[in-house]
Scaffold this motif. Structure first.
Motif, mmCIF file in Angstrom:
data_model
loop_
_atom_site.group_PDB
_atom_site.id
_atom_site.type_symbol
_atom_site.label_atom_id
_atom_site.label_comp_id
_atom_site.label_asym_id
_atom_site.label_seq_id
_atom_site.Cartn_x
_atom_site.Cartn_y
_atom_site.Cartn_z
ATOM 1 N N GLU A 255 0.821 -1.218 0.000
ATOM 2 C CA GLU A 255 0.000 0.000 0.000
ATOM 3 C C GLU A 255 0.852 1.265 0.000
ATOM 4 O OE1 GLU A 255 -2.790 -0.771 3.164
ATOM 5 O OE2 GLU A 255 -4.089 -1.934 1.807
ATOM 6 N N ALA A 256 1.976 1.211 0.698
ATOM 7 C CA ALA A 256 2.873 2.372 0.722
ATOM 8 C C ALA A 256 3.375 2.666 -0.691
ATOM 9 C CB ALA A 256 4.051 2.105 1.664
ATOM 10 N N MET A 257 3.744 1.619 -1.416
ATOM 11 C CA MET A 257 4.235 1.822 -2.780
ATOM 12 C C MET A 257 3.120 2.383 -3.671
ATOM 13 S SD MET A 257 7.445 1.264 -2.874
ATOM 14 C CE MET A 257 8.075 0.775 -4.490
ATOM 15 N N ASN A 258 1.898 1.925 -3.470
ATOM 16 C CA ASN A 258 0.780 2.494 -4.236
ATOM 17 C C ASN A 258 0.604 3.980 -3.917
ATOM 18 O OD1 ASN A 258 0.188 0.071 -5.495
ATOM 19 N ND2 ASN A 258 -1.365 -0.531 -3.982
ATOM 20 N N GLN A 259 0.668 4.306 -2.623
ATOM 21 C CA GLN A 259 0.532 5.703 -2.192
ATOM 22 C C GLN A 259 1.577 6.593 -2.840
ATOM 23 O OE1 GLN A 259 -1.348 7.532 0.174
ATOM 24 N NE2 GLN A 259 -2.769 5.818 0.000
ATOM 25 N N GLU A 260 2.774 6.043 -3.008
ATOM 26 C CA GLU A 260 3.883 6.815 -3.583
ATOM 27 C C GLU A 260 3.834 6.824 -5.106
ATOM 28 O OE1 GLU A 260 6.363 8.467 -1.679
ATOM 29 O OE2 GLU A 260 4.886 8.015 -0.122
ATOM 30 N N ASP A 261 2.771 6.257 -5.672
ATOM 31 C CA ASP A 261 2.653 6.138 -7.126
ATOM 32 C C ASP A 261 3.811 5.324 -7.706
ATOM 33 O OD1 ASP A 261 1.560 6.446 -9.612
ATOM 34 O OD2 ASP A 261 2.454 8.416 -9.971
ATOM 35 N N ARG A 262 4.139 4.261 -6.975
ATOM 36 C CA ARG A 262 5.218 3.367 -7.404
ATOM 37 C C ARG A 262 4.720 1.928 -7.287
ATOM 38 N NH1 ARG A 262 10.337 5.849 -7.412
ATOM 39 N NH2 ARG A 262 10.385 7.895 -6.456
ATOM 40 N N THR A 263 3.550 1.649 -7.809
ATOM 41 C CA THR A 263 2.950 0.313 -7.689
ATOM 42 C C THR A 263 3.955 -0.769 -8.056
ATOM 43 O OG1 THR A 263 0.732 1.109 -8.023
ATOM 44 C CG2 THR A 263 1.124 -1.200 -8.602
ATOM 45 N N PHE A 264 4.109 -1.729 -7.150
ATOM 46 C CA PHE A 264 5.091 -2.797 -7.345
ATOM 47 C C PHE A 264 4.404 -4.022 -7.922
ATOM 48 C CE2 PHE A 264 7.858 -6.269 -6.624
ATOM 49 C CZ PHE A 264 9.143 -5.766 -6.518
ATOM 50 N N LYS A 265 4.912 -4.485 -9.071
ATOM 51 C CA LYS A 265 4.399 -5.713 -9.693
ATOM 52 C C LYS A 265 5.556 -6.661 -9.897
ATOM 53 C CE LYS A 265 0.753 -4.529 -12.800
ATOM 54 N NZ LYS A 265 0.460 -4.235 -14.207
ATOM 55 N N GLY A 266 5.412 -7.884 -9.428
ATOM 56 C CA GLY A 266 6.492 -8.858 -9.620
ATOM 57 C C GLY A 266 6.669 -9.693 -8.382
ATOM 58 N N CYS A 267 7.935 -9.996 -8.081
ATOM 59 C CA CYS A 267 8.253 -10.742 -6.861
ATOM 60 C C CYS A 267 8.900 -9.769 -5.889
ATOM 61 C CB CYS A 267 9.230 -11.877 -7.170
ATOM 62 S SG CYS A 267 9.813 -12.718 -5.684
ATOM 63 N N LEU A 268 8.259 -9.589 -4.760
ATOM 64 C CA LEU A 268 8.800 -8.715 -3.724
ATOM 65 C C LEU A 268 9.406 -9.597 -2.641
ATOM 66 C CD1 LEU A 268 9.253 -6.032 -2.377
ATOM 67 C CD2 LEU A 268 6.810 -5.784 -2.088
ATOM 68 N N TYR A 269 10.683 -9.363 -2.366
ATOM 69 C CA TYR A 269 11.451 -10.205 -1.440
ATOM 70 C C TYR A 269 11.582 -9.469 -0.120
ATOM 71 C CZ TYR A 269 15.955 -12.262 0.224
ATOM 72 O OH TYR A 269 16.978 -12.842 0.925
ATOM 73 N N PHE A 270 11.117 -10.097 0.950
ATOM 74 C CA PHE A 270 11.256 -9.511 2.280
ATOM 75 C C PHE A 270 12.344 -10.275 3.036
ATOM 76 C CE2 PHE A 270 6.870 -8.943 0.919
ATOM 77 C CZ PHE A 270 6.617 -7.610 1.197
ATOM 78 N N GLY A 271 13.436 -9.588 3.363
ATOM 79 C CA GLY A 271 14.456 -10.159 4.240
ATOM 80 C C GLY A 271 14.089 -9.744 5.657
ATOM 81 N N LEU A 272 13.731 -10.712 6.483
ATOM 82 C CA LEU A 272 13.146 -10.403 7.794
ATOM 83 C C LEU A 272 14.032 -10.907 8.907
ATOM 84 C CD1 LEU A 272 9.563 -11.725 6.936
ATOM 85 C CD2 LEU A 272 10.338 -9.338 6.846
ATOM 86 N N MET A 273 13.987 -10.222 10.050
ATOM 87 C CA MET A 273 14.648 -10.737 11.238
ATOM 88 C C MET A 273 13.612 -10.834 12.351
ATOM 89 S SD MET A 273 18.284 -9.581 12.835
ATOM 90 C CE MET A 273 19.420 -10.227 11.646
ATOM 91 N N LEU A 274 13.560 -12.012 12.994
ATOM 92 C CA LEU A 274 12.606 -12.231 14.076
ATOM 93 C C LEU A 274 13.284 -11.794 15.367
ATOM 94 C CD1 LEU A 274 11.324 -15.805 13.047
ATOM 95 C CD2 LEU A 274 10.777 -13.572 12.039
ATOM 96 N N THR A 275 13.169 -10.514 15.691
ATOM 97 C CA THR A 275 13.881 -9.971 16.852
ATOM 98 C C THR A 275 13.037 -10.166 18.114
ATOM 99 O OG1 THR A 275 12.967 -7.746 17.010
ATOM 100 C CG2 THR A 275 14.606 -8.114 15.270
ATOM 101 N N PRO A 276 13.657 -10.014 19.278
ATOM 102 C CA PRO A 276 12.879 -10.111 20.524
ATOM 103 C C PRO A 276 11.759 -9.053 20.575
ATOM 104 C CG PRO A 276 15.241 -10.151 20.973
ATOM 105 C CD PRO A 276 15.092 -9.818 19.526
ATOM 106 N N ASN A 277 11.860 -8.009 19.763
ATOM 107 C CA ASN A 277 10.815 -6.969 19.748
ATOM 108 C C ASN A 277 9.921 -7.062 18.520
ATOM 109 O OD1 ASN A 277 11.934 -5.806 22.113
ATOM 110 N ND2 ASN A 277 13.517 -4.857 20.838
ATOM 111 N N GLY A 278 9.770 -8.258 18.001
ATOM 112 C CA GLY A 278 8.887 -8.443 16.847
ATOM 113 C C GLY A 278 9.662 -8.562 15.547
ATOM 114 N N VAL A 279 8.925 -8.840 14.470
ATOM 115 C CA VAL A 279 9.567 -9.038 13.164
ATOM 116 C C VAL A 279 9.934 -7.688 12.571
ATOM 117 C CG1 VAL A 279 9.341 -10.077 10.890
ATOM 118 C CG2 VAL A 279 8.067 -11.039 12.813
#
Ligand code: AMP
Ligand code: GLY
Length: 420
Positions: A255-279
């Motif tokens: 939604e943020a990318m849509n708001q910025e008029d930068r609609t994302f189409k394709g494969c979006l890769y999330f590199g995540l870390m599961l920290t003690p304070n949430g993801v």
């Protein structure tokens, strides 16, 4: 139907094999590809950054669909250029690919839209960065703004190291203009998870989760590499965490990318870390990960090309996207010395059945396939359990040989330990 895939590594070989499953596909070209893929696709000697060359090739050969797999051409606008001449594409346009192309952009986007990520400061002035580092919490993480062949991140354990990293990026320009701006970031801890997601800007469908092994040596020692192996699914990524990610990260990013008029189409890769304070988000990539793709796509039961076409048309909601409940393990076989100095040109022996061996760096000479890169190939096996997939992959590795082959012996062990 004629399909063109841009790129040359194990990720591209996996995509090519999967696209081949579609009955309407008559021919697959890969630009530039590598000699190890020649049985699956026609390799064309046009570089992945040669946008003019790929556009001319697509027009001349009446390509019906293009898949742009690597970060460089996406950030350089390959999709924009191909769409301009009427070739439907899988991949974000340059405006959306900035999510990976600029860390300053992505950090600011996350801050503005309350997407959880490491706290950070941005600097375009070296003196200011060095002064900040006099009192910043240590360890700290220094990141070059732009693309840097996956090497633009330094985890600094001391102030000295942090300052050296800043100087090499901002004064010595080891990454060129990518170091004009830098991010200095809070050091986070916790298990890492990679999640690739299909999106057309309206619908977001995460794929099965995975775990990369970035360090060169067993026990996560040695230098950072492009990735020495992967497993999927990632046992740390529970259903509860998946739900949290969907609500706090995946949908808000779309939604943020849509708001910025930068609609994302394709494969979006999330590199995540599961920290003690949430993801928290460690990084976004604007493409399939490598070697995550080598474990994720073999578990995809639906037709990849059909999904990609739906994304291009903006009708992802109508696509069937189904993954199997099995597990996969990919062991990368590299040239001894990678990621630094290594020799290539050694003949590769493969088992007769090599449908799940993905060639990343090789050249063809007559009938022989010779090693031709740091990462030479990936051996993937799929099985009912992770333990079996690991065991099968290593058994297959024993049937592959080339001089100076090097691989990690512990791919998946951390994940196995997390299962119990
Ligand atoms: P990247 O090149 O962005 O994939 O980052 C390489 C690796 O650096 C990541 O996979 C993490 O292991 C590590 N990393 C990046 N940012 C942080 C951070 N803020 N805290 C701790 N580790 C990090
Ligand atoms: N495996 C991490 C990446 O593709 O960037």
């Amino acid at each position: 139907m004629k399909v063109m895939v841009i790129g040359s590594g194990g990720r591209e070989h996996t995509i090519v094999r999967k696209i081949k499953e579609n009955k309407d596909v008559t021919e697959i070209f890969v630009l530039p590809g590598n000699g190890g893929m020649a049985e699956d696709a026609t390799c064309v000697n046009i570089g992945a950054k040669d946008i003019e060359g790929m556009v001319a090739f697509a027009v001349e050969n009446q390509i019906d669909f293009a898949v742009v797999a690597p970060d460089d051409p996406l950030v350089l606008g390959a999709v924009d250029a191909l769409e301009k001449v009427g070739v439907p594409c899988f991949g974000p346009n340059a405006r959306a690919a900035i999510l990976e192309g600029s860390k300053v952009f992505s950090k600011n986007l996350m801050k503005q839209y309350n997407i959880p990520t490491a706290a950070y400061e941005i600097f375009d002035n070296m003196e200011a960065a060095l002064t900040y580092l006099d009192t910043a919490p240590i360890p700290t993480v220094i990141k070059a703004d732009g693309l840097a062949l996956g090497k633009g991140v330094v985890i600094a354990m001391t102030r000295e190291e942090a300052k050296d990293a800043v100087k090499s990026m901002m004064a010595d320009k080891i990454f060129g203009a990518s170091g004009d701006h830098i991010v200095v970031e809070e050091f986070l801890t916790g298990p890492e998870v990679s999640v690739l997601a299909f999106t057309d800007g309206k619908t977001m469908i995460p794929m099965v989760s995975s775990m990369d092994h970035k360090r060169a040596l067993d026990g996560d020692m040695g230098l950072n590499t492009g990735g020495m192996g992967t497993i999927a699914p990632n046992p740390y990524y529970t259903e509860a965490i998946a739900k949290e990610c969907m609500e706090t990260i995946f949908i808000p990013t779309m939604e943020a990318m849509n708001q910025e008029d930068r609609t994302f189409k394709g494969c979006l890769y999330f590199g995540l870390m599961l920290t003690p304070n949430g993801v928290k988000v460690i990084e976004y990539n604007c493409r399939f990960g490598d070697p995550e793709t080598q474990v994720v796509l073999p578990l995809l039961e639906s037709d990849l090309l059909t999904i990609m076409q739906h994304i291009a048309k903006g009708t992802l909601a109508e696509a069937e996207v189904k993954f199997s409940n099995k597990s996969a393990c990919c062991v990368i076989m590299a040239s001894e010395g990678y990621p630094q100095k290594y020799e290539t040109g050694f003949p590769i022996t493969l088992p007769e059945n090599n449908e799940t061996i993905y060639i990343a760096g090789a050249k063809k000479e007559g009938d022989a396939i010779l090693s031709g890169g740091g990462r030479v190939l990936g051996v993937t096996e799929v099985a009912d359990t992770l333990a079996e997939a690991i065991q099968k992959s290593y058994a297959t590795v024993e049937t592959v040989s080339f001089e100076n082959a090097y691989y990690r012996k512990d791919i998946g062990q951390k994940a196995l330990a997390a299962e119990v």
